[in-house]
Design a protein around this motif. Structure first.
Motif, PDB file in Angstrom:
ATOM      1  N   CYS A  46       0.872  -1.028  -0.118  1.00  0.00           N
ATOM      2  CA  CYS A  46      -0.140   0.026  -0.096  1.00  0.00           C
ATOM      3  C   CYS A  46       0.681   1.370   0.088  1.00  0.00           C
ATOM      4  N   ALA A  47       2.099   0.929   0.265  1.00  0.00           N
ATOM      5  CA  ALA A  47       2.878   2.335   0.253  1.00  0.00           C
ATOM      6  C   ALA A  47       3.790   2.618  -1.113  1.00  0.00           C
ATOM      7  N   ASP A 254       9.616   3.111   3.884  1.00  0.00           N
ATOM      8  CA  ASP A 254       8.609   4.038   3.875  1.00  0.00           C
ATOM      9  C   ASP A 254       8.756   5.350   4.356  1.00  0.00           C
ATOM     10  N   ASP A 255       9.515   5.249   5.482  1.00  0.00           N
ATOM     11  CA  ASP A 255       9.749   6.675   6.224  1.00  0.00           C
ATOM     12  C   ASP A 255      11.112   6.273   7.102  1.00  0.00           C
ATOM     13  N   PRO A 256      12.259   6.593   6.726  1.00  0.00           N
ATOM     14  CA  PRO A 256      13.332   6.415   7.259  1.00  0.00           C
ATOM     15  C   PRO A 256      13.696   6.935   8.765  1.00  0.00           C
ATOM     16  N   THR A 257      12.731   8.097   8.857  1.00  0.00           N
ATOM     17  CA  THR A 257      12.723   8.783  10.369  1.00  0.00           C
ATOM     18  C   THR A 257      11.962   7.985  11.255  1.00  0.00           C
ATOM     19  N   SER A 258      11.344   6.657  10.800  1.00  0.00           N
ATOM     20  CA  SER A 258      10.754   6.077  11.877  1.00  0.00           C
ATOM     21  C   SER A 258      11.521   5.065  12.669  1.00  0.00           C
ATOM     22  N   LYS A 294       5.090   6.220  15.293  1.00  0.00           N
ATOM     23  CA  LYS A 294       5.311   6.786  13.758  1.00  0.00           C
ATOM     24  C   LYS A 294       5.107   5.554  12.837  1.00  0.00           C
ATOM     25  N   VAL A 295       5.534   4.525  13.072  1.00  0.00           N
ATOM     26  CA  VAL A 295       5.605   3.170  12.396  1.00  0.00           C
ATOM     27  C   VAL A 295       4.027   2.945  12.371  1.00  0.00           C
ATOM     28  N   TYR A 296       3.607   2.735  13.377  1.00  0.00           N
ATOM     29  CA  TYR A 296       1.872   2.658  13.365  1.00  0.00           C
ATOM     30  C   TYR A 296       1.188   3.619  12.664  1.00  0.00           C
ATOM     31  N   ALA A 297       1.417   4.846  12.730  1.00  0.00           N
ATOM     32  CA  ALA A 297       0.652   5.911  11.952  1.00  0.00           C
ATOM     33  C   ALA A 297       1.005   5.947  10.454  1.00  0.00           C
ATOM     34  N   ASN A 298       2.245   5.611  10.050  1.00  0.00           N
ATOM     35  CA  ASN A 298       2.281   5.407   8.562  1.00  0.00           C
ATOM     36  C   ASN A 298       1.751   4.118   8.157  1.00  0.00           C
TER      37      ASN A 298
END
Length: 307
Positions: A46-47, A254-258, A294-298
């Motif tokens: 989905c990403a 998906d989001d390296p800041t996570s 953050k992982v969960y929200a993304n």
């Protein structure tokens, strides 16, 4: 590969992970082992603005959810097909059977459709192929043995082992095929090691969080019902929680800041299940920390939106 060239390659991949470029991805998963793989697979699918999943491989496992190593692979293949069937374009996502025996048993590469596809995809690609390895690493190790040149064309993000200061490296994915883990760690390919204890263990979520996807979309309904089955099977009450280890792999792309990763000198897996260290070895990357909220929200934001 010369050490200096290998170090430059790892640094280039480290920078690429932190870039906004859409990454070419192969998922390698023991999908039927628990319930975290299913969430991780659908998260990655989905990403799409960050990952182009070109194939999914079935990885083997052996525990109380399978009768043997190869039965675990077969069950994982069937589970992956059930997952992709939930998506509107699920028929277009190739799924491959993986290794039926561990390298620890055979002493050589297991030539499976999954390993062959890793080699083919990597050798034909003009960009780094990221392999999200969320189970035993037999398929990847076999591909490396079959064609060592892929080490210059892939990055393996692997849920395996424990933190470097731990006395014992024993962890489920690594123990499924310890020899395969040694092969990949020694190969020199860009590798992100995602330790179970005490890094990916941070991804622990409540029943309320895990069922928040609801039933609006078929894949969301599948995950919600799966969670409820695991909850009932565990005899869980309202405080029941589950560790979603494997979501760390797609989260990083998906989001390296996570997550926090860094480049280190590669350790070794000794034959007695410990780490050993040699400063003259090649480089790898290691995950040091995750940010669960953050992982969960993304992840849940993208899965609710759909593919």
């Amino acid at each position: 590969m010369k050490r200096e060239i290998q170090k430059q390659l790892v640094k280039a991949v480290f920078d690429d992970i932190h870039s906004d470029r859409v990454k070419k991805v192969i998922i390698d998963s023991d999908a039927y082992n628990e319930m975290d793989d299913q969430f991780a697979i659908l998260y990655a699918l989905c990403a799409r603005e960050r990952m182009n999943v070109v194939a999914i491989n079935a990885a083997a496992f052996h525990n109380d959810r399978s009768s043997s190593f190869d039965d675990g692979m077969e069950k994982s293949y069937e589970e992956i097909k059930r997952l992709t069937a939930c998506l509107p374009d699920g028929d277009s996502i190739p799924v491959f059977y993986g290794s039926k025996k561990p390298i620890e048993e055979t002493g050589e590469a297991y030539v499976s459709p999954a390993a062959e596809n890793i080699v083919k995809t990597a050798m034909e690609s003009d960009e780094t192929v990221y392999i999200l390895t969320m189970g035993c690493i037999t398929n990847v190790a076999s591909a490396i043995l079959m064609e060592p040149k892929i080490c210059e064309k892939i990055c393996v993000i692997w849920l395996g082992g424990n933190e470097l200061h731990k006395e014992d490296v024993r962890e489920f994915n690594l123990e499924m095929d310890y020899a395969a883990g040694q092969i990949v760690l020694n190969s020199g390919c860009p590798l992100v090691l995602c330790p179970a204890f005490n890094v990916t263990i941070a991804l622990e979520y409540t029943l309320e969080q895990l069922t928040a996807l609801g039933h609006d979309l078929p894949h969301c309904a599948y995950l919600t019902d799966l969670t409820k089955r695991f909850h009932r099977g565990a005899g869980g009450g309202p405080d029941w929680m589950w560790i979603m280890w494997d979501m760390a792999a797609p989260a990083l792309l998906d989001d390296p800041t996570s997550a926090e990763i860094e480049i280190i000198t590669a350790p070794m897996f000794t034959d007695d299940f410990h780490y050993a260290f040699d400063k003259t070895r090649h480089d790898i990357m290691i995950m040091r920390k995750l940010y669960p909220e953050k992982v969960y929200a993304n992840a849940f934001g993208k899965m609710k939106r759909g593919r």
